[in-house]
Motif scaffolding. Structure first.
Motif, PDB file in Angstrom:
ATOM      1  N   ALA A  97      71.350  73.770  12.674  1.00 25.13           N
ATOM      2  CA  ALA A  97      72.560  74.540  12.361  1.00 25.13           C
ATOM      3  C   ALA A  97      72.254  75.984  11.988  1.00 25.13           C
ATOM      4  O   ALA A  97      71.158  76.310  11.511  1.00 25.13           O
ATOM      5  CB  ALA A  97      73.308  73.869  11.215  1.00 25.13           C
ATOM      6  N   LEU A  98      73.246  76.836  12.230  1.00 22.56           N
ATOM      7  CA  LEU A  98      73.161  78.215  11.767  1.00 22.56           C
ATOM      8  C   LEU A  98      73.154  78.218  10.237  1.00 22.56           C
ATOM      9  O   LEU A  98      73.686  77.285   9.614  1.00 22.56           O
ATOM     10  CB  LEU A  98      74.351  79.018  12.281  1.00 22.56           C
ATOM     11  N   PRO A  99      72.576  79.233   9.610  1.00 22.95           N
ATOM     12  CA  PRO A  99      72.506  79.276   8.141  1.00 22.95           C
ATOM     13  C   PRO A  99      73.860  79.064   7.455  1.00 22.95           C
ATOM     14  O   PRO A  99      73.945  78.356   6.446  1.00 22.95           O
ATOM     15  CB  PRO A  99      71.960  80.684   7.867  1.00 22.95           C
ATOM     16  N   GLU A 100      74.910  79.642   8.041  1.00 23.19           N
ATOM     17  CA  GLU A 100      76.236  79.528   7.411  1.00 23.19           C
ATOM     18  C   GLU A 100      76.867  78.148   7.583  1.00 23.19           C
ATOM     19  O   GLU A 100      77.905  77.842   6.977  1.00 23.19           O
ATOM     20  CB  GLU A 100      77.195  80.593   7.969  1.00 23.19           C
ATOM     21  N   HIS A 101      76.265  77.307   8.400  1.00 23.36           N
ATOM     22  CA  HIS A 101      76.798  75.964   8.633  1.00 23.36           C
ATOM     23  C   HIS A 101      75.971  74.855   7.980  1.00 23.36           C
ATOM     24  O   HIS A 101      76.365  73.696   8.000  1.00 23.36           O
ATOM     25  CB  HIS A 101      76.887  75.676  10.138  1.00 23.36           C
ATOM     26  N   GLN A 102      74.843  75.206   7.400  1.00 27.20           N
ATOM     27  CA  GLN A 102      73.909  74.187   6.938  1.00 27.20           C
ATOM     28  C   GLN A 102      74.404  73.338   5.770  1.00 27.20           C
ATOM     29  O   GLN A 102      73.913  72.227   5.568  1.00 27.20           O
ATOM     30  CB  GLN A 102      72.565  74.836   6.595  1.00 27.20           C
ATOM     31  N   ASP A 103      75.384  73.832   5.029  1.00 28.22           N
ATOM     32  CA  ASP A 103      75.891  73.050   3.893  1.00 28.22           C
ATOM     33  C   ASP A 103      77.037  72.117   4.294  1.00 28.22           C
ATOM     34  O   ASP A 103      77.500  71.326   3.479  1.00 28.22           O
ATOM     35  CB  ASP A 103      76.338  73.973   2.747  1.00 28.22           C
ATOM     36  N   PHE A 104      77.496  72.197   5.556  1.00 29.39           N
ATOM     37  CA  PHE A 104      78.548  71.275   5.998  1.00 29.39           C
ATOM     38  C   PHE A 104      78.019  69.843   5.913  1.00 29.39           C
ATOM     39  O   PHE A 104      76.903  69.553   6.351  1.00 29.39           O
ATOM     40  CB  PHE A 104      78.971  71.576   7.433  1.00 29.39           C
ATOM     41  N   PHE A 121      79.235  67.202   7.517  1.00 34.92           N
ATOM     42  CA  PHE A 121      79.212  66.611   8.859  1.00 34.92           C
ATOM     43  C   PHE A 121      78.904  67.670   9.910  1.00 34.92           C
ATOM     44  O   PHE A 121      79.606  68.680  10.009  1.00 34.92           O
ATOM     45  CB  PHE A 121      80.553  65.949   9.171  1.00 34.92           C
ATOM     46  N   LEU A 122      77.868  67.413  10.668  1.00 32.26           N
ATOM     47  CA  LEU A 122      77.469  68.291  11.763  1.00 32.26           C
ATOM     48  C   LEU A 122      77.265  67.434  13.011  1.00 32.26           C
ATOM     49  O   LEU A 122      76.848  66.275  12.914  1.00 32.26           O
ATOM     50  CB  LEU A 122      76.158  69.009  11.419  1.00 32.26           C
ATOM     51  N   THR A 123      77.548  68.004  14.178  1.00 34.41           N
ATOM     52  CA  THR A 123      77.314  67.279  15.429  1.00 34.41           C
ATOM     53  C   THR A 123      75.810  67.198  15.677  1.00 34.41           C
ATOM     54  O   THR A 123      75.011  67.829  14.972  1.00 34.41           O
ATOM     55  CB  THR A 123      77.976  67.986  16.618  1.00 34.41           C
ATOM     56  N   ARG A 124      75.417  66.472  16.703  1.00 34.31           N
ATOM     57  CA  ARG A 124      73.983  66.319  16.993  1.00 34.31           C
ATOM     58  C   ARG A 124      73.347  67.635  17.436  1.00 34.31           C
ATOM     59  O   ARG A 124      72.127  67.759  17.479  1.00 34.31           O
ATOM     60  CB  ARG A 124      73.748  65.232  18.043  1.00 34.31           C
ATOM     61  N   PHE A 125      74.216  68.628  17.736  1.00 34.26           N
ATOM     62  CA  PHE A 125      73.706  69.946  18.099  1.00 34.26           C
ATOM     63  C   PHE A 125      73.678  70.890  16.894  1.00 34.26           C
ATOM     64  O   PHE A 125      73.330  72.065  17.021  1.00 34.26           O
ATOM     65  CB  PHE A 125      74.559  70.563  19.208  1.00 34.26           C
ATOM     66  N   GLY A 126      74.080  70.372  15.729  1.00 35.04           N
ATOM     67  CA  GLY A 126      74.068  71.183  14.519  1.00 35.04           C
ATOM     68  C   GLY A 126      75.306  72.040  14.330  1.00 35.04           C
ATOM     69  O   GLY A 126      75.295  72.987  13.535  1.00 35.04           O
ATOM     70  N   ASN A 127      76.393  71.690  15.035  1.00 32.06           N
ATOM     71  CA  ASN A 127      77.636  72.461  14.923  1.00 32.06           C
ATOM     72  C   ASN A 127      78.647  71.746  14.023  1.00 32.06           C
ATOM     73  O   ASN A 127      78.660  70.516  13.965  1.00 32.06           O
ATOM     74  CB  ASN A 127      78.270  72.657  16.304  1.00 32.06           C
ATOM     75  N   PRO A 128      79.528  72.496  13.350  1.00 32.19           N
ATOM     76  CA  PRO A 128      80.611  71.866  12.591  1.00 32.19           C
ATOM     77  C   PRO A 128      81.547  71.126  13.547  1.00 32.19           C
ATOM     78  O   PRO A 128      81.576  71.415  14.751  1.00 32.19           O
ATOM     79  CB  PRO A 128      81.322  73.059  11.939  1.00 32.19           C
ATOM     80  N   TYR A 129      82.336  70.207  13.012  1.00 35.02           N
ATOM     81  CA  TYR A 129      83.232  69.406  13.853  1.00 35.02           C
ATOM     82  C   TYR A 129      84.561  70.096  14.174  1.00 35.02           C
ATOM     83  O   TYR A 129      85.367  69.559  14.916  1.00 35.02           O
ATOM     84  CB  TYR A 129      83.505  68.060  13.189  1.00 35.02           C
ATOM     85  N   SER A 130      84.815  71.253  13.610  1.00 34.64           N
ATOM     86  CA  SER A 130      85.955  72.093  14.022  1.00 34.64           C
ATOM     87  C   SER A 130      87.347  71.555  13.716  1.00 34.64           C
ATOM     88  O   SER A 130      88.230  71.568  14.559  1.00 34.64           O
ATOM     89  CB  SER A 130      85.881  72.418  15.526  1.00 34.64           C
TER      90      SER A 130
END
Length: 226
Positions: free
Chosen positions: A103-110, A112-121
């Motif tokens: 994940a990007l630094p700004e997303h690392q505390d989420f 739930f993240l997808t298998r690609f390290g992205n938020p679920y939106s």
């Protein structure tokens, strides 16, 4: 019983993430948009309710860290201790940490993240929608009627309805409405009132069905005896 069937199906046919999200929906009443915006620190900052068996999560723009809510309502929602423990274990699991590493630094505390390290939106998460479609198909194969037309938002409706039923047993209607309104982060009391009307309507329908059955069976018995 229906919740157990849905979660059992999810546990055997979906990802761990969807399984946990559905549990959050059923047992906290949070909308999908809030669930997908939860942070690990949201769990760490949960406050204790002495002797209650549950804690409270702060959500909304006023929470630290902020968690998205409909109409930007800030408040706290109840969460069972056991579910909070499960989520905290998940937050430090190898599975999630691998996602966090992508994940990007700004997303690392989420949480739930997808298998690609992205938020679920949020509410319109494509990843969640794809999984829910697969889950409904699995329900069809398993011949579970409860899965027909089942959508994520039904978890919130189930939570609010069951919470209102319990609340009405232990407190006056006015207090029950306020309690459920706060727990569900309803902006207007009229939204909370819908659940009382729904419960009353279903109670009336159940009583009418019982009366009909009793009358019909009595008639049928009379015909057979004749």
């Amino acid at each position: 019983l229906e919740i157990k069937k849905i979660l059992a199906l999810t546990d055997s046919n979906a990802t761990e993430e969807l399984s946990l999200m559905l549990r959050l929906g059923f047992f906290t009443g949070l909308r999908l948009g809030s669930i997908t915006d939860l942070k690990v620190k949201t769990l760490e900052h949960a406050t204790t309710v002495p002797g209650a068996g549950w804690k409270r999560l702060s959500v909304g723009p006023g929470a630290r860290p902020p968690v998205a809510t409909k109409f930007s309502v800030s408040g706290t929602v109840p969460i069972p201790d056991a579910l909070l423990d499960t989520l905290q274990e998940y937050s430090i699991s190898t599975r999630r940490l691998k996602r966090q590493a992508l994940a990007l630094p700004e997303h690392q505390d989420f949480l739930f993240l997808t298998r690609f390290g992205n938020p679920y939106s949020g509410e319109d998460s494509r990843a969640v929608n794809v999984e829910m479609t697969r889950l409904r198909k699995a329900g069809k194969v398993a011949e579970l009627p409860v899965m027909r037309g089942f959508h994520f938002h039904r978890t919130r409706a189930t939570f609010a309805t069951e919470l209102m039923k319990v609340s009405l047993k232990f407190m006056p209607a006015g207090d029950a409405i306020n309690f459920v309104r706060e727990a569900c982060l309803h902006k207007d009391e009229s939204t909370t009132m819908k659940y009382i009307k729904f419960i009353e309507a279903n109670k009336a329908m159940a009583e009418a069905a019982d009366a009909f059955t009793e009358s019909f069976m009595g008639l049928a018995k009379g015909e057979c005896d004749a």
